[in-house]
Scaffold this active site. Structure first.
Site, PDB file in Angstrom:
ATOM      1  N   HIS A  23       0.803  -1.218   0.000  1.00  0.00           N
ATOM      2  CA  HIS A  23       0.000   0.000   0.000  1.00  0.00           C
ATOM      3  C   HIS A  23       0.839   1.272   0.000  1.00  0.00           C
ATOM      4  CE1 HIS A  23      -4.323  -1.205   0.795  1.00  0.00           C
ATOM      5  NE2 HIS A  23      -3.685  -2.357   0.736  1.00  0.00           N
ATOM      6  N   ASP A 122      -4.465   6.791   2.247  1.00  0.00           N
ATOM      7  CA  ASP A 122      -4.949   5.490   1.810  1.00  0.00           C
ATOM      8  C   ASP A 122      -6.441   5.473   2.089  1.00  0.00           C
ATOM      9  OD1 ASP A 122      -5.648   2.540   2.093  1.00  0.00           O
ATOM     10  OD2 ASP A 122      -3.542   2.382   1.509  1.00  0.00           O
TER      11      ASP A 122
END
Length: 462
Positions: A23, A122
């Site tokens: 990520h 995120d």
């Protein structure tokens, strides 16, 4: 609060990374690109010390001066004894994340002397909606996976109401025709936590809350390109204030540190030069997952009996599980390495098929190289991605019966590399590759969308 476009130098962007899996790296890649495009904006990159140390090597000299790394606590209480349950470190981090991020952002604002004007996170961080509102800042969210899984989380309540959590076991084969763009996806393809699995776990709750919060974001962006699935794209555009496809990131050289030479410590690319076009099977299951021992054996046996040339990226600790003598017997046929330059292998003309777990980054890298896939999904969004590969884009197939057997794998290799079916997959993959390259070119859809992202993050119009 929007910053006047003629005063971008006042901008301070707080970037909140998710430190697990793959990520943080793509979020940093996008941050680098934004920082280069807006050199007077300060980007404070918040991440755990462990993740930051892998992203910002001490000898790195190419970090833009306007990106500053900040360490955030990992959420593990002092003296905590791990019980070894799955996702324990993730759950501890998520529970502590809101307060830990707030504290570090306040410290960075004081240090830099600029209030944060945008919170770039995120997408997992649903709490950023309220955090940004309190700070009078924009919230811009990055979904690091594909559009199918984003839709599954956005429509979680609709899926639960339509399918019924109690009836889910007898409705697994049903399709999600009530969601635009998901007509070929089945209930059983959805990620755990949507309608089956542990619906009340910390991680499942995080994804559910994320789906409810994302429509509040100033913009949601994704590592994909509009042309790969126009129906999904149009539907998601209708759900969000701004929905921006800015990928494939692997094709945007400016998202990556400049390197004069490709890192290839095991000589994979030199070995590939001696192989025929579209003949090699490249095998990799990403950095998180390794197939069970029985399936590793089946892969090895299938490769050996098929005689297909191969490059297999396999962690050193797993090599001991391969059949006795396999490495010696296949020394001329292929190579097993602990790490391989995946993007470059998937661009190589000798690569004929990618055997993959169907993580989104891997799927998109294969699409960018025009390489058909043999899919073995394990969890999360991987089943949706594999389904799209097989029945939506028709650029590959899932492994027979969902697990590797010697005969099943051999049949898959033959179908993709030899049969007419495989030639059709290759043709479809080549078309998608052309569209992907067109998207990131000047005036392409992803190139234009990046301008929109820049505007949303620092309010700079080009």
């Amino acid at each position: 609060m929007a910053i006047p476009s003629d005063q971008p130098r006042d901008s301070h962007v707080a970037v909140l990374a998710f430190p697990f899996g793959t990520h943080a790296a793509p979020l940093l890649a996008v941050t680098r690109r934004l920082a280069s495009a807006s050199p007077t904006t300060v980007f404070s990159f918040f991440n755990t010390a462990q993740s930051n140390s892998s992203l910002f090597p001490s000898d790195a000299t190419d970090l833009p001066a306007n990106i500053r790394a900040h360490d955030v606590a990992d959420g593990v209480p002092e003296g905590h004894v791990f019980v070894g349950k799955p996702q324990e470190t993730i759950e501890l981090f998520l529970l502590a994340a809101p307060e830990n991020f707030k504290r570090e952002i306040a410290a960075a604002e004081k240090e830099i002397g600029r209030n944060v004007s945008c919170v770039l996170t995120d997408a997992f961080y649903w709490f950023a909606a309220d955090m940004a509102a309190e700070m009078k800042a924009n919230w811009v969210a990055f979904w690091t996976a594909g559009p199918n899984s984003l839709s599954a989380h956005l429509y979680t309540d609709a899926i639960r109401e339509t399918i019924g959590v109690k009836e889910v076991n007898v409705r697994m084969e049903e399709t999600l025709g009530f969601i635009s763009g998901m007509e070929k996806m089945r209930v059983k393809d959805t990620p755990e936590g949507v309608v089956f699995g542990k619906l009340d776990s910390v991680f499942s709750n995080t994804l559910h809350k994320m789906g409810l919060a994302l429509p509040r974001a100033s913009a949601v962006f994704i590592n994909s390109f509009e042309e790969i699935d126009p129906t999904l794209t149009n539907n998601l555009k209708s759900e969000f204030k701004r929905y921006l496809n800015i990928g494939p990131l692997a094709l945007s050289s400016s998202t990556c540190p400049t390197e004069t030479t490709v890192q290839d410590p095991h000589g994979c690319l030199a070995w590939m030069e001696k192989r025929s076009p579209a003949s090699v099977a490249y095998i990799s299951f990403g950095s998180v997952m390794t197939p069970p021992v029985g399936e590793l054996v089946a892969i090895a046996e299938g490769l050996e009996s098929s005689k297909v040339p191969f490059v297999w990226s396999l962690k050193e600790k797993s090599v001991v599980h391969l059949p006795k003598g396999f490495l010696d017997r296949t020394r001329e046929q292929g190579m097993v390495v602990p790490w391989a330059p995946q993007v470059d292998l998937l661009k190589h003309e000798a690569t004929g098929v990618f055997v993959t777990h169907c993580g989104w980054n891997s799927v998109l890298e294969s699409v960018s190289g025009g390489v058909p896939m043999i899919c073995r999904p394990f969890f999360g969004d991987q089943r949706l991605n594999g389904r799209a590969v097989e029945v939506v884009w028709e650029i590959g197939m899932t492994i027979v019966d969902g697990v590797f057997t010697r005969d099943g794998f051999e049949k898959c290799l033959d179908r993709v590399l030899v049969q007419d079916d495989g030639k059709k997959m290759k043709g479809n993959a080549e078309k998608l590759k052309e569209q992907a390259h067109e998207a990131v070119s000047l005036k392409g859809s992803s190139f234009e969308n990046f301008k929109g992202l820049l505007e949303a993050v620092v309010n700079v119009s080009n």
